[in-house]
Write a protein that holds these residues in place. Structure first.
Motif, PDB file in Angstrom:
ATOM      1  N   VAL A  47       0.847  -1.202   0.000  1.00 54.53           N
ATOM      2  CA  VAL A  47       0.000   0.000   0.000  1.00 54.53           C
ATOM      3  C   VAL A  47       0.877   1.244   0.000  1.00 54.53           C
ATOM      4  O   VAL A  47       1.787   1.384   0.823  1.00 54.53           O
ATOM      5  CB  VAL A  47      -0.941  -0.004   1.223  1.00 54.53           C
ATOM      6  N   THR A  48       0.601   2.179  -0.922  1.00 53.86           N
ATOM      7  CA  THR A  48       1.396   3.409  -1.023  1.00 53.86           C
ATOM      8  C   THR A  48       0.728   4.604  -0.339  1.00 53.86           C
ATOM      9  O   THR A  48       1.389   5.597  -0.051  1.00 53.86           O
ATOM     10  CB  THR A  48       1.639   3.769  -2.502  1.00 53.86           C
ATOM     11  N   ASP A  49      -0.572   4.507  -0.076  1.00 48.59           N
ATOM     12  CA  ASP A  49      -1.317   5.599   0.549  1.00 48.59           C
ATOM     13  C   ASP A  49      -1.194   5.469   2.070  1.00 48.59           C
ATOM     14  O   ASP A  49      -1.865   4.641   2.694  1.00 48.59           O
ATOM     15  CB  ASP A  49      -2.787   5.536   0.113  1.00 48.59           C
ATOM     16  N   LYS A  50      -0.344   6.253   2.677  1.00 47.59           N
ATOM     17  CA  LYS A  50      -0.075   6.140   4.110  1.00 47.59           C
ATOM     18  C   LYS A  50      -1.294   6.470   4.956  1.00 47.59           C
ATOM     19  O   LYS A  50      -1.507   5.883   6.025  1.00 47.59           O
ATOM     20  CB  LYS A  50       1.092   7.059   4.494  1.00 47.59           C
ATOM     21  N   SER A  51      -2.106   7.414   4.492  1.00 47.96           N
ATOM     22  CA  SER A  51      -3.303   7.777   5.233  1.00 47.96           C
ATOM     23  C   SER A  51      -4.294   6.619   5.261  1.00 47.96           C
ATOM     24  O   SER A  51      -4.863   6.293   6.305  1.00 47.96           O
ATOM     25  CB  SER A  51      -3.966   9.010   4.604  1.00 47.96           C
ATOM     26  N   ALA A  52      -4.486   5.967   4.105  1.00 48.69           N
ATOM     27  CA  ALA A  52      -5.392   4.825   4.032  1.00 48.69           C
ATOM     28  C   ALA A  52      -4.876   3.675   4.887  1.00 48.69           C
ATOM     29  O   ALA A  52      -5.655   2.984   5.556  1.00 48.69           O
ATOM     30  CB  ALA A  52      -5.545   4.376   2.576  1.00 48.69           C
ATOM     31  N   LEU A  53      -3.561   3.477   4.873  1.00 49.97           N
ATOM     32  CA  LEU A  53      -2.970   2.407   5.672  1.00 49.97           C
ATOM     33  C   LEU A  53      -3.133   2.690   7.163  1.00 49.97           C
ATOM     34  O   LEU A  53      -3.428   1.779   7.950  1.00 49.97           O
ATOM     35  CB  LEU A  53      -1.486   2.264   5.322  1.00 49.97           C
ATOM     36  N   ASN A  54      -2.970   3.945   7.545  1.00 49.26           N
ATOM     37  CA  ASN A  54      -3.149   4.326   8.942  1.00 49.26           C
ATOM     38  C   ASN A  54      -4.594   4.087   9.391  1.00 49.26           C
ATOM     39  O   ASN A  54      -4.845   3.570  10.485  1.00 49.26           O
ATOM     40  CB  ASN A  54      -2.769   5.791   9.142  1.00 49.26           C
ATOM     41  N   ASP A  55      -5.553   4.461   8.532  1.00 52.52           N
ATOM     42  CA  ASP A  55      -6.970   4.237   8.856  1.00 52.52           C
ATOM     43  C   ASP A  55      -7.250   2.742   9.026  1.00 52.52           C
ATOM     44  O   ASP A  55      -8.002   2.337   9.913  1.00 52.52           O
ATOM     45  CB  ASP A  55      -7.865   4.797   7.747  1.00 52.52           C
ATOM     46  N   TYR A  56      -6.636   1.925   8.165  1.00 51.94           N
ATOM     47  CA  TYR A  56      -6.830   0.475   8.256  1.00 51.94           C
ATOM     48  C   TYR A  56      -6.278  -0.049   9.585  1.00 51.94           C
ATOM     49  O   TYR A  56      -6.931  -0.856  10.271  1.00 51.94           O
ATOM     50  CB  TYR A  56      -6.126  -0.222   7.090  1.00 51.94           C
ATOM     51  N   ASN A  57      -5.098   0.412   9.965  1.00 49.49           N
ATOM     52  CA  ASN A  57      -4.485  -0.057  11.209  1.00 49.49           C
ATOM     53  C   ASN A  57      -5.286   0.388  12.435  1.00 49.49           C
ATOM     54  O   ASN A  57      -5.387  -0.356  13.423  1.00 49.49           O
ATOM     55  CB  ASN A  57      -3.042   0.431  11.307  1.00 49.49           C
ATOM     56  N   LEU A  58      -5.860   1.581  12.379  1.00 48.11           N
ATOM     57  CA  LEU A  58      -6.719   2.041  13.475  1.00 48.11           C
ATOM     58  C   LEU A  58      -7.963   1.160  13.580  1.00 48.11           C
ATOM     59  O   LEU A  58      -8.410   0.821  14.681  1.00 48.11           O
ATOM     60  CB  LEU A  58      -7.114   3.512  13.251  1.00 48.11           C
ATOM     61  N   TRP A  59      -8.525   0.795  12.427  1.00 45.88           N
ATOM     62  CA  TRP A  59      -9.685  -0.113  12.400  1.00 45.88           C
ATOM     63  C   TRP A  59      -9.306  -1.468  12.985  1.00 45.88           C
ATOM     64  O   TRP A  59     -10.044  -2.057  13.771  1.00 45.88           O
ATOM     65  CB  TRP A  59     -10.186  -0.247  10.968  1.00 45.88           C
ATOM     66  N   LYS A  60      -8.126  -1.952  12.618  1.00 47.41           N
ATOM     67  CA  LYS A  60      -7.644  -3.233  13.143  1.00 47.41           C
ATOM     68  C   LYS A  60      -7.496  -3.157  14.659  1.00 47.41           C
ATOM     69  O   LYS A  60      -7.886  -4.095  15.374  1.00 47.41           O
ATOM     70  CB  LYS A  60      -6.307  -3.578  12.483  1.00 47.41           C
ATOM     71  N   GLU A  61      -6.965  -2.056  15.159  1.00 45.71           N
ATOM     72  CA  GLU A  61      -6.810  -1.899  16.606  1.00 45.71           C
ATOM     73  C   GLU A  61      -8.160  -1.879  17.320  1.00 45.71           C
ATOM     74  O   GLU A  61      -8.275  -2.334  18.455  1.00 45.71           O
ATOM     75  CB  GLU A  61      -6.022  -0.622  16.919  1.00 45.71           C
ATOM     76  N   SER A  62      -9.183  -1.361  16.636  1.00 49.31           N
ATOM     77  CA  SER A  62     -10.520  -1.335  17.242  1.00 49.31           C
ATOM     78  C   SER A  62     -11.072  -2.746  17.455  1.00 49.31           C
ATOM     79  O   SER A  62     -12.008  -2.952  18.226  1.00 49.31           O
ATOM     80  CB  SER A  62     -11.493  -0.523  16.366  1.00 49.31           C
ATOM     81  N   MET A  63     -10.463  -3.739  16.770  1.00 53.02           N
ATOM     82  CA  MET A  63     -10.861  -5.137  16.936  1.00 53.02           C
ATOM     83  C   MET A  63      -9.916  -5.868  17.886  1.00 53.02           C
ATOM     84  O   MET A  63      -9.909  -7.094  17.951  1.00 53.02           O
ATOM     85  CB  MET A  63     -10.876  -5.855  15.585  1.00 53.02           C
ATOM     86  N   GLY A  64      -9.091  -5.113  18.593  1.00 58.51           N
ATOM     87  CA  GLY A  64      -8.161  -5.725  19.512  1.00 58.51           C
ATOM     88  C   GLY A  64      -6.819  -6.057  18.878  1.00 58.51           C
ATOM     89  O   GLY A  64      -5.969  -6.690  19.500  1.00 58.51           O
ATOM     90  N   GLY A  65      -6.631  -5.635  17.620  1.00 61.00           N
ATOM     91  CA  GLY A  65      -5.356  -5.846  16.953  1.00 61.00           C
ATOM     92  C   GLY A  65      -5.163  -7.249  16.403  1.00 61.00           C
ATOM     93  O   GLY A  65      -4.086  -7.586  15.920  1.00 61.00           O
ATOM     94  N   THR A  66      -6.191  -8.078  16.482  1.00 60.44           N
ATOM     95  CA  THR A  66      -6.076  -9.464  16.022  1.00 60.44           C
ATOM     96  C   THR A  66      -6.927  -9.687  14.786  1.00 60.44           C
ATOM     97  O   THR A  66      -8.109  -9.335  14.758  1.00 60.44           O
ATOM     98  CB  THR A  66      -6.527 -10.446  17.120  1.00 60.44           C
ATOM     99  N   THR A  67      -6.321 -10.255  13.756  1.00 58.47           N
ATOM    100  CA  THR A  67      -7.081 -10.598  12.561  1.00 58.47           C
ATOM    101  C   THR A  67      -6.922 -12.097  12.280  1.00 58.47           C
ATOM    102  O   THR A  67      -6.302 -12.828  13.044  1.00 58.47           O
ATOM    103  CB  THR A  67      -6.627  -9.768  11.354  1.00 58.47           C
ATOM    104  N   LEU A  68      -7.488 -12.535  11.181  1.00 60.91           N
ATOM    105  CA  LEU A  68      -7.569 -13.951  10.853  1.00 60.91           C
ATOM    106  C   LEU A  68      -6.203 -14.543  10.503  1.00 60.91           C
ATOM    107  O   LEU A  68      -5.440 -13.963   9.745  1.00 60.91           O
ATOM    108  CB  LEU A  68      -8.524 -14.117   9.670  1.00 60.91           C
ATOM    109  N   ALA A  69      -5.914 -15.724  11.047  1.00 60.70           N
ATOM    110  CA  ALA A  69      -4.667 -16.419  10.740  1.00 60.70           C
ATOM    111  C   ALA A  69      -4.775 -17.093   9.370  1.00 60.70           C
ATOM    112  O   ALA A  69      -5.802 -17.705   9.043  1.00 60.70           O
ATOM    113  CB  ALA A  69      -4.364 -17.460  11.809  1.00 60.70           C
ATOM    114  N   SER A  70      -3.729 -17.000   8.565  1.00 59.56           N
ATOM    115  CA  SER A  70      -3.742 -17.553   7.209  1.00 59.56           C
ATOM    116  C   SER A  70      -3.996 -19.056   7.194  1.00 59.56           C
ATOM    117  O   SER A  70      -4.622 -19.582   6.275  1.00 59.56           O
ATOM    118  CB  SER A  70      -2.414 -17.255   6.503  1.00 59.56           C
ATOM    119  N   GLU A  71      -3.506 -19.765   8.209  1.00 63.53           N
ATOM    120  CA  GLU A  71      -3.683 -21.215   8.208  1.00 63.53           C
ATOM    121  C   GLU A  71      -5.150 -21.621   8.333  1.00 63.53           C
ATOM    122  O   GLU A  71      -5.547 -22.690   7.858  1.00 63.53           O
ATOM    123  CB  GLU A  71      -2.846 -21.887   9.300  1.00 63.53           C
TER     124      GLU A  71
END
Length: 259
Positions: free
Chosen positions: A205-229
């Motif tokens: 991702v080249t858009d730092k603002s969009a990436l920051n918004d995504y990471n903030l959203w991820k943190e709102s879920m406790g920072g945990t997302t789905l494991a690839s396995e």
């Protein structure tokens, strides 16, 4: 003792060779790498495709019955040559996992249109290329499976995901359309739609603002997302069903994903 070990190796090799060919695109990391590990452990001959073959070759696999080819799925000719090469050795493709994909976040007001094209070419045309390569022989022999990797962004919207959402809605649409076209020939088309997951997709991702918004959203879920396995296990589950059963779509996400 040595003789028994030799016989064991021969029997294991025969067992592997008796299983059909599995083709996985985007196999260098994330979902593709985990899918490769599962099918490799189960003794299937595999063709692993990706642009970073060094990463594929570094995976913890038994490479006895694994072919690795450098392929960009948008280049249909090289895609087709790689599959033909594997089929000459292992027989016709029984499963194609169209996993290669690109996720470049950005707002449509200012995102570089070149990024839109890259996502459409890889996420949509790459999937169509793979399907057109393997489906004729599947239809002819009346068997085979294609599993397309999409996203929850293929059925709902997310901020700063406009072009990505468009590409994944396309994957959903083409998957269902082709399923309708080949189902009477006993060919399965399935789709897996993961939510936010731990992969390398965001590193491009080249858009730092969009990436920051995504990471903030991820943190709102406790920072945990789905494991690839877990996604890989879902793909294997779909394939392991009898040919007479087609799980058309599975949506999978971390329990605490709130969108």
């Amino acid at each position: 003792m040595l003789y028994n070990q030799y016989i064991k190796k021969i029997l294991l090799r025969r067992n592997k060779m008796s299983k059909p060919l599995i083709v996985i695109t985007g196999a260098s990391s994330g979902f593709g790498a985990e899918i490769a590990k599962l099918f490799n452990a189960d003794g299937f001959p595999i063709l692993l495709l990706g642009r970073r073959t060094d990463k594929i070759k570094a995976l913890p696999l038994d490479f006895t019955n694994v072919l690795v080819e450098s392929v960009d799925v948008t280049d249909k000719k090289s895609f087709e040559i790689a599959i033909s090469k594997a089929e000459e050795k292992y027989g016709k493709t029984d499963l194609l996992v169209n996993n290669a994909g690109v996720m470049l976040l950005g707002n449509v007001l200012n995102q570089d249109p070149a990024e839109w094209k890259q996502m459409m070419d890889t996420n949509v045309l790459g999937v169509l290329n793979g399907m057109q390569i393997v489906l004729p022989q599947m239809v002819e022999r009346q068997g085979g499976t294609v599993i397309n990797m999409s996203s929850l962004a293929g059925k709902k919207t997310f901020t700063n995901h406009a072009a990505y959402v468009a590409s994944k809605f396309g994957v959903h649409g083409l998957s269902e359309t082709v399923r309708e076209e080949v189902s009477a020939k006993n060919v399965r088309i399935s789709l897996v739609a993961p939510g936010a997951a731990e992969t390398e997709l965001l590193t491009h991702v080249t858009d730092k603002s969009a990436l920051n918004d995504y990471n903030l959203w991820k943190e709102s879920m406790g920072g945990t997302t789905l494991a690839s396995e877990r996604v890989a296990q879902t793909v294997k589950f779909i394939y392991d069903m009898p040919q007479s059963v087609n799980i058309r779509e599975i949506d999978i996400a971390a329990t605490n994903q709130n969108a």
